[in-house]
Enzyme design. Structure first.
Site, mmCIF file in Angstrom:
data_model
loop_
_atom_site.group_PDB
_atom_site.id
_atom_site.type_symbol
_atom_site.label_atom_id
_atom_site.label_comp_id
_atom_site.label_asym_id
_atom_site.label_seq_id
_atom_site.Cartn_x
_atom_site.Cartn_y
_atom_site.Cartn_z
ATOM 1 N N CYS A 168 0.818 -1.228 0.000
ATOM 2 C CA CYS A 168 0.000 0.000 0.000
ATOM 3 C C CYS A 168 0.847 1.272 0.000
ATOM 4 O O CYS A 168 0.343 2.356 -0.297
ATOM 5 C CB CYS A 168 -0.927 0.032 1.210
ATOM 6 S SG CYS A 168 -1.991 -1.392 1.291
ATOM 7 N N HIS A 171 -3.282 7.240 2.491
ATOM 8 C CA HIS A 171 -3.676 5.897 2.063
ATOM 9 C C HIS A 171 -5.036 5.591 2.675
ATOM 10 O O HIS A 171 -5.281 5.856 3.843
ATOM 11 C CB HIS A 171 -2.624 4.887 2.539
ATOM 12 C CG HIS A 171 -3.042 3.468 2.331
ATOM 13 N ND1 HIS A 171 -3.555 3.027 1.134
ATOM 14 C CD2 HIS A 171 -3.048 2.402 3.166
ATOM 15 C CE1 HIS A 171 -3.843 1.744 1.244
ATOM 16 N NE2 HIS A 171 -3.554 1.341 2.464
ATOM 17 N N ASN A 177 -9.892 -0.016 0.126
ATOM 18 C CA ASN A 177 -8.430 0.056 0.099
ATOM 19 C C ASN A 177 -7.922 -0.542 -1.214
ATOM 20 O O ASN A 177 -7.991 -1.748 -1.415
ATOM 21 C CB ASN A 177 -7.887 -0.721 1.310
ATOM 22 C CG ASN A 177 -6.367 -0.740 1.383
ATOM 23 O OD1 ASN A 177 -5.688 -0.345 0.436
ATOM 24 N ND2 ASN A 177 -5.848 -1.216 2.502
HETATM 25 N N1 ACO Z 1 -18.201 -8.355 9.462
HETATM 26 C C1 ACO Z 1 -18.720 -8.584 10.693
HETATM 27 N N2 ACO Z 1 -17.974 -8.839 11.757
HETATM 28 C C2 ACO Z 1 -16.645 -8.882 11.607
HETATM 29 C C3 ACO Z 1 -16.025 -8.663 10.355
HETATM 30 C C4 ACO Z 1 -16.868 -8.396 9.257
HETATM 31 N N3 ACO Z 1 -16.377 -8.166 8.029
HETATM 32 N N4 ACO Z 1 -14.694 -8.770 10.503
HETATM 33 C C5 ACO Z 1 -14.469 -9.019 11.803
HETATM 34 N N5 ACO Z 1 -15.638 -9.107 12.469
HETATM 35 C C6 ACO Z 1 -15.868 -9.356 13.895
HETATM 36 C C7 ACO Z 1 -14.710 -10.069 14.545
HETATM 37 O O1 ACO Z 1 -14.836 -11.469 14.371
HETATM 38 C C8 ACO Z 1 -14.871 -9.654 15.998
HETATM 39 O O2 ACO Z 1 -15.879 -10.457 16.581
HETATM 40 P P1 ACO Z 1 -15.731 -10.980 18.116
HETATM 41 O O3 ACO Z 1 -15.683 -9.735 18.935
HETATM 42 O O4 ACO Z 1 -16.951 -11.787 18.288
HETATM 43 O O5 ACO Z 1 -14.439 -11.750 18.131
HETATM 44 C C9 ACO Z 1 -15.422 -8.230 15.903
HETATM 45 O O6 ACO Z 1 -15.968 -8.104 14.581
HETATM 46 C C10 ACO Z 1 -14.388 -7.148 16.143
HETATM 47 O O7 ACO Z 1 -13.251 -7.434 15.339
HETATM 48 P P2 ACO Z 1 -11.972 -6.521 15.406
HETATM 49 O O8 ACO Z 1 -10.911 -7.125 14.540
HETATM 50 O O9 ACO Z 1 -11.629 -6.219 16.814
HETATM 51 O O10 ACO Z 1 -12.529 -5.182 14.721
HETATM 52 P P3 ACO Z 1 -11.809 -3.797 14.561
HETATM 53 O O11 ACO Z 1 -12.642 -2.753 15.147
HETATM 54 O O12 ACO Z 1 -10.354 -3.857 14.955
HETATM 55 O O13 ACO Z 1 -11.835 -3.587 12.983
HETATM 56 C C11 ACO Z 1 -10.425 -3.745 11.018
HETATM 57 C C12 ACO Z 1 -11.176 -4.501 12.132
HETATM 58 C C13 ACO Z 1 -11.414 -2.953 10.218
HETATM 59 C C14 ACO Z 1 -9.720 -4.746 10.142
HETATM 60 C C15 ACO Z 1 -9.392 -2.773 11.668
HETATM 61 O O14 ACO Z 1 -8.652 -3.452 12.659
HETATM 62 C C16 ACO Z 1 -8.435 -2.163 10.658
HETATM 63 O O15 ACO Z 1 -8.811 -1.343 9.862
HETATM 64 N N6 ACO Z 1 -7.142 -2.522 10.739
HETATM 65 C C17 ACO Z 1 -6.091 -1.901 9.916
HETATM 66 C C18 ACO Z 1 -6.154 -2.262 8.470
HETATM 67 C C19 ACO Z 1 -5.012 -1.574 7.730
HETATM 68 O O16 ACO Z 1 -4.712 -0.411 7.950
HETATM 69 N N7 ACO Z 1 -4.252 -2.277 6.936
HETATM 70 C C20 ACO Z 1 -3.025 -1.673 6.388
HETATM 71 C C21 ACO Z 1 -3.017 -1.481 4.987
HETATM 72 S S1 ACO Z 1 -3.411 -2.933 4.064
HETATM 73 C C22 ACO Z 1 -1.990 -3.434 3.196
HETATM 74 O O17 ACO Z 1 -0.923 -2.974 3.393
HETATM 75 C C23 ACO Z 1 -2.114 -4.595 2.220
#
Ligand code: ACO
Length: 333
Positions: free
Chosen positions: A113, A258, A288
């Site tokens: 990214c 990004h 993304n």
């Molecule tokens: N739909 C519904 N529920 C979901 C989903 C979904 N798509 N995905 C996860 N959940 C659930 C999980 O299972 C979890 O359930 P539980 O509490 O029963 O275990 C709950 O939702 C919370 O999950 P978290 O992972 O804690 O959610 P969070 O608020 O952290 O959001 C996310 C997740 C959106 C992925 C976030 O952590 C994020 O944006 N991370 C950074 C991503 C990023 O910046 N990547 C870098 C660039 S990508 C690259 O370089 C290729």
């Protein structure tokens, strides 16, 4: 003094739009969850017979048109991509051919990214060194082809697209002020796509659930940990690039980040004291798009006529690796 100027901007998103509701038919998720946690409402998906180089070619052609140039005016093409057409030859060489160019150098760079931010720093350095006068720099991705469409933790986050700029070296004020890049490979297990794979070719279509995807690449991510690290490191790198080039926070007009998650974007904007109106925001419309994300965000505010000559833009990205960085640009177009 010779400075590198952005003289053309372009972008391309594939026709097919997949909404959050469409996705909820494929995995156990909901429009509400995706919107609240990420800000994403939809993503564009590459057509079955398209390649990453097709998206890149369209974005590149628009950037050339915007610059009032033809491919014959270009000295090099650089494509930042994680999803090349093939392992080799480079996607940049495909783009050169599709745009009707020949002879001049063309190569890919890989920083996931952060690919476009890395690419801008690399090309700027080469242009300042006198190697090229005009370069077409593109970020292009078909992320849909390296996703596990049954993993709701990752497949909801990404989309396909391409963004491009034409860069020109000339003795004129403004242009790219400077860049800062970082990488820390010890974090590789938090965000990766690890298996050998046949590349982002149409036959590797992950959306077709009949495809036997066993053993081929798929994005894996420990979202929470990536989130925390991204917020911290982006906060640091934006301050670092401002200090390094002696630009005050109050001089900033635009943050062009990004587009991974609206919450990460807002946290960085807040640290810089910028209002929502000063942030290029496209994550809602096309999720993304990895290396395409920063140039597509730039294209969005540029085409809306919002970027004015003399304004200062801060581009930043965070990626698997982890690899992250920032560029400062004084708009001169
Ligand atoms: N739909 C519904 N529920 C979901 C989903 C979904 N798509 N995905 C996860 N959940 C659930 C999980 O299972 C979890 O359930 P539980 O509490 O029963 O275990 C709950 O939702 C919370 O999950 P978290 O992972 O804690 O959610 P969070 O608020 O952290 O959001 C996310 C997740 C959106 C992925 C976030 O952590 C994020 O944006 N991370 C950074 C991503 C990023 O910046 N990547 C870098 C660039 S990508 C690259 O370089 C290729």
């Amino acid at each position: 003094m010779m400075q590198t100027h952005i003289i053309g901007v372009g972008g391309y998103l594939p026709e097919h739009v997949m909404s959050n509701d469409d996705l909820a038919k494929v995995v156990d998720t909901s429009d509400e969850w995706i919107r609240e946690r990420t800000g994403i409402t939809q993503r564009h998906i590459i057509a079955k017979d398209e390649y990453t180089s097709d998206l890149a070619t369209r974005a590149g052609a628009q950037a050339l048109e915007d610059a009032g140039l033809s491919i014959n005016d270009i000295d090099a093409i650089v494509v930042a991509t994680t999803t090349p057409d093939m392992i080799f030859p480079s996607t940049a060489s495909m783009v050169q051919h599709k745009l009707g160019g020949k002879g001049f150098p063309a190569w890919d760079i890989q920083a996931v990214c952060s690919g476009f931010v890395y690419g801008l720093a690399q090309v700027d350095g080469m242009m300042r060194g006198g190697m090229f006068q005009r370069v077409l720099l593109i970020g292009a991705e078909s992320m849909s082809r390296i996703l596990d469409w049954q993993d709701r933790n990752t497949c909801v986050l990404f989309g396909d697209g391409a963004g491009a700029v034409v860069l020109e070296s000339r003795d004129d004020e403004g242009g790219i002020i400077g860049s800062v890049l970082h990488c820390d490979g010890s974090y590789r297990d938090l965000l990766l796509a690890k298996h050998a794979h046949p590349g982002a070719s149409p036959h590797n279509n992950r959306l077709d659930l009949n495809t036997d995807a066993a053993g081929v690449a798929a994005v894996e991510m420990k979202g929470n940990e990536v989130f925390r690290f991204a917020v911290t490191k982006l906060g640091e790198v934006v301050k670092e690039v401002l200090e390094k080039y002696d630009v005050q926070q109050s001089e900033l007009d635009w943050l062009v980040p990004h587009q991974a998650n609206i919450r990460i974007l807002n946290a960085t904007a807040k640290k810089l004291g910028l209002s929502t109106e000063q942030v290029a925001l496209t994550v809602a419309k096309h999720a993304n798009t990895s290396a395409a994300s920063v140039p597509l965000a730039l294209n969005d505010i540029y085409r809306a006529g919002k970027v004015k000559k003399g304004q200062v833009l801060l581009l930043e990205a965070f990626a698997g690796g982890f690899a992250w960085g920032a560029n400062l640009v004084r708009w001169s177009k």
